[in-house]
Design a protein around this motif. Structure first.
Motif, PDB file in Angstrom:
ATOM      1  N   PHE A   8       0.801  -1.362  -0.187  1.00 51.59           N
ATOM      2  CA  PHE A   8       0.338   0.054  -0.084  1.00 51.59           C
ATOM      3  C   PHE A   8       1.514   0.898   0.043  1.00 51.59           C
ATOM      4  CE2 PHE A   8      -2.792  -3.131   2.336  1.00 51.59           C
ATOM      5  CZ  PHE A   8      -3.636  -2.775   1.112  1.00 51.59           C
ATOM      6  N   GLN A  14      -1.185   0.889  -5.013  1.00 50.88           N
ATOM      7  CA  GLN A  14      -3.015   2.190  -4.458  1.00 50.88           C
ATOM      8  C   GLN A  14      -4.120   1.940  -5.468  1.00 50.88           C
ATOM      9  OE1 GLN A  14      -1.479   5.677  -2.843  1.00 50.88           O
ATOM     10  NE2 GLN A  14      -0.374   4.719  -1.409  1.00 50.88           N
ATOM     11  N   PHE A  17      -5.481  -0.848  -6.525  1.00 50.16           N
ATOM     12  CA  PHE A  17      -6.469  -1.663  -5.600  1.00 50.16           C
ATOM     13  C   PHE A  17      -7.916  -0.903  -5.745  1.00 50.16           C
ATOM     14  CE2 PHE A  17      -3.019  -2.837  -2.628  1.00 50.16           C
ATOM     15  CZ  PHE A  17      -3.087  -3.553  -3.002  1.00 50.16           C
ATOM     16  N   TRP A  18      -7.243   0.810  -6.207  1.00 52.57           N
ATOM     17  CA  TRP A  18      -9.076   0.905  -6.163  1.00 52.57           C
ATOM     18  C   TRP A  18      -9.521   0.394  -7.513  1.00 52.57           C
ATOM     19  CZ3 TRP A  18     -11.767   4.298  -3.699  1.00 52.57           C
ATOM     20  CH2 TRP A  18     -10.546   4.998  -2.250  1.00 52.57           C
ATOM     21  N   CYS A  20      -9.271  -2.050  -9.319  1.00 46.05           N
ATOM     22  CA  CYS A  20      -9.790  -3.130  -8.458  1.00 46.05           C
ATOM     23  C   CYS A  20     -11.551  -3.145  -7.930  1.00 46.05           C
ATOM     24  CB  CYS A  20      -9.025  -4.081  -7.838  1.00 46.05           C
ATOM     25  SG  CYS A  20      -8.025  -4.706  -8.792  1.00 46.05           S
ATOM     26  N   ALA A  21     -11.461  -2.176  -6.503  1.00 44.11           N
ATOM     27  CA  ALA A  21     -12.454  -2.064  -5.929  1.00 44.11           C
ATOM     28  C   ALA A  21     -14.088  -0.886  -7.300  1.00 44.11           C
ATOM     29  CB  ALA A  21     -12.368  -0.947  -5.197  1.00 44.11           C
ATOM     30  N   ALA A  24     -15.030  -4.094  -9.233  1.00 47.97           N
ATOM     31  CA  ALA A  24     -15.242  -5.034  -8.917  1.00 47.97           C
ATOM     32  C   ALA A  24     -16.712  -5.433  -8.650  1.00 47.97           C
ATOM     33  CB  ALA A  24     -15.155  -5.352  -7.689  1.00 47.97           C
ATOM     34  N   MET A 229     -15.054  -8.846  -5.060  1.00 49.70           N
ATOM     35  CA  MET A 229     -14.487  -7.741  -4.386  1.00 49.70           C
ATOM     36  C   MET A 229     -13.226  -8.295  -4.099  1.00 49.70           C
ATOM     37  SD  MET A 229     -14.031  -4.108  -3.760  1.00 49.70           S
ATOM     38  CE  MET A 229     -15.582  -4.304  -3.625  1.00 49.70           C
ATOM     39  N   LEU A 233      -9.309  -6.946  -5.153  1.00 51.06           N
ATOM     40  CA  LEU A 233      -8.183  -7.321  -4.196  1.00 51.06           C
ATOM     41  C   LEU A 233      -7.583  -7.648  -3.465  1.00 51.06           C
ATOM     42  CD1 LEU A 233     -10.851  -4.540  -2.138  1.00 51.06           C
ATOM     43  CD2 LEU A 233      -8.964  -4.067  -3.809  1.00 51.06           C
ATOM     44  N   THR A 236      -4.987  -8.869  -6.678  1.00 53.39           N
ATOM     45  CA  THR A 236      -3.679  -7.766  -6.272  1.00 53.39           C
ATOM     46  C   THR A 236      -3.169  -8.201  -5.513  1.00 53.39           C
ATOM     47  OG1 THR A 236      -5.150  -6.512  -7.908  1.00 53.39           O
ATOM     48  CG2 THR A 236      -3.568  -5.382  -7.024  1.00 53.39           C
ATOM     49  N   TYR A 237      -3.651  -8.011  -4.394  1.00 51.15           N
ATOM     50  CA  TYR A 237      -1.981  -8.211  -2.907  1.00 51.15           C
ATOM     51  C   TYR A 237      -1.004  -9.376  -2.800  1.00 51.15           C
ATOM     52  CZ  TYR A 237      -1.221  -8.379   1.896  1.00 51.15           C
ATOM     53  OH  TYR A 237       0.156  -7.554   3.146  1.00 51.15           O
ATOM     54  N   ILE A 250      -5.978 -12.342 -10.453  1.00 50.99           N
ATOM     55  CA  ILE A 250      -7.512 -12.175  -9.572  1.00 50.99           C
ATOM     56  C   ILE A 250      -8.180 -13.804 -10.597  1.00 50.99           C
ATOM     57  CG2 ILE A 250      -9.300 -11.570 -10.194  1.00 50.99           C
ATOM     58  CD1 ILE A 250      -7.574  -8.929 -10.087  1.00 50.99           C
TER      59      ILE A 250
END
Length: 276
Positions: A8, A14, A17-18, A20-21, A24, A229, A233, A236-237, A250
């Protein structure tokens, strides 16, 4: 703890992640309708068919998302027209149309000189997402998600029984082409995240997983969003630590979740039969 929060700290992560959110939610909601209606191949067809639209938009200096949307809708309309006016079944028509358009897109791409990487278009470039990509995906995600949430009962009835929907006074043509429009827009929104080829994973797997877990369509929508979601996330993590591409990671996470849900459903059904 610092090691766990390490991904992060980077701006490119960042943004990943955005995005993806953002994507999703609409992909998960749409996947439920595609699974219920049996439109898995339609999603695959449109996701491949947008390639020539992207290349032509690049040649003409137009926004790439405009070319992708026009090509996607053109594929959907052409498929519907050919299926209704020929003896060939719809799945066969879709296979011919999307493979043909994908071939045209590859031919056009190889005939022009460009610095754009084809693998970014096909497989996405989630780690290279910029502010403009976030805004584009965000606007599309909000519009499509609101439309599906507001009209989910009508879309459900149309997907489950079009004849009953027509008898109930619903405009089935508006619902049909409205869903195709949403499908094309959502595919455009996912281009930067997973690309053309892997987008089908986001459009089918969440709804299929939710279909195995719950029995009511309303809960199916909720569960699919949660599943998608978590997979996007989480994938990606995980990709940051195993040094893999986020998009296929993913899709692999979604595949693993589907297998787990399938095993759980079969175990639950057998247990229920034993009790009865």
């Amino acid at each position: 703890m610092d090691q766990l929060l390490f991904p992060f700290m980077f701006p490119f992560m960042q943004n990943a992640f955005w995005i993806c959110a953002i994507v999703a939610v609409p992909t998960a909601l749409l996947s439920c309708f595609l699974v219920l209606k049996g439109w898995a191949l339609m999603g695959d067809a449109i996701s491949h068919a947008v390639l020539p639209g992207i290349v032509l938009a690049y040649i003409l200096g137009l926004p790439l998302i405009l070319g992708a949307f026009v090509a996607g809708m053109g594929c959907a309309v052409a498929t519907g027209y050919l299926a209704e006016n020929s003896r060939v079944k719809q799945d066969t028509v879709m296979g011919v149309v999307f493979s043909g358009m994908f071939g045209v897109g590859l031919l056009l791409y190889t005939s022009i000189e460009t610095n754009a990487h084809l693998d970014h278009i096909l497989f996405g470039n989630i780690l290279g997402v910029g502010t403009q990509d976030l805004w584009t995906a965000g606007i599309i995600a909000v519009l499509t998600s609101v439309a599906m949430v507001v009209k989910w009962k009508d879309l459900m009835l149309h997907a489950f029984d079009p004849a009953q929907a027509r008898a109930a006074g619903l405009n089935v043509n508006v619902l049909h082409y409205g869903l195709l429009t949403v499908l094309s827009l959502v595919i455009v929104a996912t281009l930067s995240a997973t690309g053309l080829i892997l987008a089908i994973g986001l459009l089918i797997a969440p709804g299929a997983i939710a279909f195995l877990i719950v029995r009511q369509f309303g809960w199916m929508l909720v569960v699919s969003v949660i599943v998608n979601m978590a997979a996007m996330l989480g994938g990606t993590y995980i990709s940051f630590f195993i040094d893999s591409a986020p998009a296929p990671t993913i899709v692999l996470v979604l595949t693993a979740m589907f297998l787990i849900a399938l095993i759980w459903r079969r175990f639950s059904d057998k247990r229920r039969q034993q009790i009865v």
